[in-house]
Design an enzyme around this catalytic site. Structure first.
Site, PDB file in Angstrom:
ATOM      1  N   ARG A  72       0.776  -1.329   0.014  1.00 47.26           N
ATOM      2  CA  ARG A  72      -0.097  -0.046  -0.017  1.00 47.26           C
ATOM      3  C   ARG A  72       0.885   1.311   0.162  1.00 47.26           C
ATOM      4  O   ARG A  72       0.603   2.321  -0.701  1.00 47.26           O
ATOM      5  CB  ARG A  72      -0.984   0.053   1.423  1.00 47.26           C
ATOM      6  CG  ARG A  72      -2.162  -0.652   1.187  1.00 47.26           C
ATOM      7  CD  ARG A  72      -3.166  -0.258   2.279  1.00 47.26           C
ATOM      8  NE  ARG A  72      -3.984   0.886   1.773  1.00 47.26           N
ATOM      9  CZ  ARG A  72      -5.225   0.796   1.157  1.00 47.26           C
ATOM     10  NH1 ARG A  72      -5.444  -0.365   0.646  1.00 47.26           N
ATOM     11  NH2 ARG A  72      -5.765   2.087   1.176  1.00 47.26           N
ATOM     12  N   ASP A 106      -3.566   7.548   3.653  1.00 48.74           N
ATOM     13  CA  ASP A 106      -2.793   7.949   2.521  1.00 48.74           C
ATOM     14  C   ASP A 106      -1.850   9.010   2.440  1.00 48.74           C
ATOM     15  O   ASP A 106      -1.161   9.121   1.644  1.00 48.74           O
ATOM     16  CB  ASP A 106      -3.655   7.615   1.240  1.00 48.74           C
ATOM     17  CG  ASP A 106      -4.649   8.561   1.054  1.00 48.74           C
ATOM     18  OD1 ASP A 106      -4.514   9.715   1.576  1.00 48.74           O
ATOM     19  OD2 ASP A 106      -5.853   7.956   0.392  1.00 48.74           O
ATOM     20  N   HIS A 121      -7.660   7.984  11.444  1.00 45.40           N
ATOM     21  CA  HIS A 121      -7.062   6.510  11.487  1.00 45.40           C
ATOM     22  C   HIS A 121      -5.592   6.348  11.284  1.00 45.40           C
ATOM     23  O   HIS A 121      -4.804   5.111  10.971  1.00 45.40           O
ATOM     24  CB  HIS A 121      -7.793   5.642  10.337  1.00 45.40           C
ATOM     25  CG  HIS A 121      -9.174   5.284  10.651  1.00 45.40           C
ATOM     26  ND1 HIS A 121     -10.172   4.920   9.680  1.00 45.40           N
ATOM     27  CD2 HIS A 121      -9.974   5.476  11.817  1.00 45.40           C
ATOM     28  CE1 HIS A 121     -11.437   4.809  10.303  1.00 45.40           C
ATOM     29  NE2 HIS A 121     -11.051   5.230  11.718  1.00 45.40           N
ATOM     30  N   CYS A 129       6.844   1.541  17.457  1.00 44.10           N
ATOM     31  CA  CYS A 129       7.303   0.286  17.906  1.00 44.10           C
ATOM     32  C   CYS A 129       6.033  -0.419  18.663  1.00 44.10           C
ATOM     33  O   CYS A 129       5.073   0.140  19.285  1.00 44.10           O
ATOM     34  CB  CYS A 129       8.230   0.642  18.991  1.00 44.10           C
ATOM     35  SG  CYS A 129       9.074  -1.020  19.670  1.00 44.10           S
ATOM     36  N   CYS A 132       8.108  -0.143  22.803  1.00 40.26           N
ATOM     37  CA  CYS A 132       8.824   0.962  23.551  1.00 40.26           C
ATOM     38  C   CYS A 132       7.957   2.043  22.716  1.00 40.26           C
ATOM     39  O   CYS A 132       6.693   1.775  22.264  1.00 40.26           O
ATOM     40  CB  CYS A 132       9.990   1.075  23.577  1.00 40.26           C
ATOM     41  SG  CYS A 132      10.588   1.742  21.947  1.00 40.26           S
ATOM     42  N   CYS A 148      12.532  -1.881  15.473  1.00 33.70           N
ATOM     43  CA  CYS A 148      12.795  -0.600  16.271  1.00 33.70           C
ATOM     44  C   CYS A 148      14.240  -0.452  16.409  1.00 33.70           C
ATOM     45  O   CYS A 148      14.882  -1.340  16.882  1.00 33.70           O
ATOM     46  CB  CYS A 148      11.942  -0.678  17.598  1.00 33.70           C
ATOM     47  SG  CYS A 148      12.323   0.712  18.559  1.00 33.70           S
ATOM     48  N   THR A 189     -17.447   8.013   1.695  1.00 34.02           N
ATOM     49  CA  THR A 189     -17.288   7.159   2.884  1.00 34.02           C
ATOM     50  C   THR A 189     -18.437   6.312   2.850  1.00 34.02           C
ATOM     51  O   THR A 189     -19.543   7.003   2.303  1.00 34.02           O
ATOM     52  CB  THR A 189     -17.139   7.737   4.174  1.00 34.02           C
ATOM     53  OG1 THR A 189     -17.100   6.679   5.187  1.00 34.02           O
ATOM     54  CG2 THR A 189     -17.918   8.526   4.510  1.00 34.02           C
ATOM     55  N   SER A 190     -18.466   5.003   2.863  1.00 34.42           N
ATOM     56  CA  SER A 190     -19.509   3.967   2.771  1.00 34.42           C
ATOM     57  C   SER A 190     -20.371   4.069   3.854  1.00 34.42           C
ATOM     58  O   SER A 190     -21.422   3.596   4.095  1.00 34.42           O
ATOM     59  CB  SER A 190     -18.830   2.538   2.572  1.00 34.42           C
ATOM     60  OG  SER A 190     -18.105   2.158   3.810  1.00 34.42           O
ATOM     61  N   ASN A 214     -21.271  11.093  -2.740  1.00 37.14           N
ATOM     62  CA  ASN A 214     -20.822   9.842  -2.909  1.00 37.14           C
ATOM     63  C   ASN A 214     -21.116   9.475  -4.167  1.00 37.14           C
ATOM     64  O   ASN A 214     -22.314   9.745  -4.884  1.00 37.14           O
ATOM     65  CB  ASN A 214     -21.347   8.996  -1.909  1.00 37.14           C
ATOM     66  CG  ASN A 214     -20.478   7.482  -1.584  1.00 37.14           C
ATOM     67  OD1 ASN A 214     -20.384   6.858  -2.585  1.00 37.14           O
ATOM     68  ND2 ASN A 214     -20.023   7.359  -0.555  1.00 37.14           N
TER      69      ASN A 214
END
Ligand code: OAD
Length: 248
Positions: A72, A106, A121, A129, A132, A148, A189-190, A214
């Site tokens: 991705r 993204d 998100h 990490c 830590c 890390c 957005t769905s 949409n």
């Protein structure tokens, strides 16, 4: 009412707004070539993103989940912001009071120039990490199982997975901002993933006018004051064209 008439009414709303809050999802990046989560092209190998973007999948198969995220990252690095991202950055610049909340990881909103931006998100370009406190922005190529540099344990993508709580403070802030909006836009957005799918209700409860943009109807469409169906990359540039510049 025709779509054009609705579009003009939403334009007038934006012109007269006190505070606009926008929620975006994967559909905003679709025209950049980033696969949406639930579209057919969202599949990677034979896996659905929902089966990989989760803590138990990472625990069981970290190399598979990292392979997915490295794929991705590479894919998105080759994509450019599209006219929808650009129009939202323009909207921010034209309005005195604005916030863009995105579910997308993204980074394309920021690349298009959005600054009043909450990436609820997380981001594909953050790594952290698993043990830590080390966390960093990283645009480079990562190994299959990146370590890390501080403690040597496994790094993970800095995104919020299914079943995980949002980054501390983010939900509280988003709720406060959405509740304060007088115009709320839900774009690409769905509306299937909570809590973002309920933001429109919160906005409405606090008196905002709600608008959905949409390609297809969503479970929320019937509850919106305006629903504009079509590509975000075509509708948004039309919406911002000729908007009064009210930035302070
Ligand atoms: P989805 O893949 O669920 O939905 C994408 C939406 O965009 C659909 O409603 C499409 O109809 C619409 N769409 C596609 N192309 C469009 C275009 N060109 N213009 C306008 N709309 C278009 O993605 P999200 O709703 O963002 O969370 O998914 C929400 C969350 O679920 C994601 O952030 C992710 C996820 O799985 C986590 O990973 C925690």
């Amino acid at each position: 009412m025709t779509m054009q008439a609705d579009l003009e009414m939403v334009k007038a709303l934006l012109d007269g707004s006190r505070k606009v809050v926008v929620l975006t999802g994967a559909g905003v990046s679709a025209e950049s070539g980033v696969p949406t989560f639930r579209g057919r092209e969202g599949l990677w190998k034979t896996y659905r993103p929902e089966d990989l973007a989760r803590p138990d999948a990472f625990e069981a198969h970290p190399e598979l989940v990292w392979e997915f995220y490295n794929w991705r990252r590479k894919l998105v690095a080759e994509c450019e912001p599209n006219p929808a991202h650009v129009a939202l950055a323009e909207l921010e610049r034209a309005l005195p009071n604005f916030l863009l909340i995105t579910q997308n990881v993204d980074g394309l909103h920021a690349r298009a120039g959005s600054r009043k931006l909450m990436e609820m998100h997380g981001s594909l370009w953050q790594v952290k990490c698993t043990v830590c406190t080390h966390a960093r922005e990283d645009f480079g190529e990562l190994e299959d199982l990146p370590e890390c540099p501080v403690c040597g344990h496994l790094l993970r993508p800095g995104v919020v997975w299914f079943g995980e709580p949002l980054i501390p403070g983010v939900l509280k802030l988003a709720i406060a901002q959405v509740s304060d909006a007088d115009v709320f836009l839900s774009i690409g957005t769905s509306s299937l993933v909570q809590p973002a799918a309920s933001f429109y209700q919160l906005a409405k409860d606090h008196g905002a006018v709600t608008v959905e943009i949409n390609l297809d109807p969503t479970p929320n469409t019937g509850f919106m004051d305006f629903a504009l169906h079509g590509k975000a990359g075509e509708i948004l540039p039309e919406l911002v064209t000729g908007l009064k510049d009210r930035a302070t």
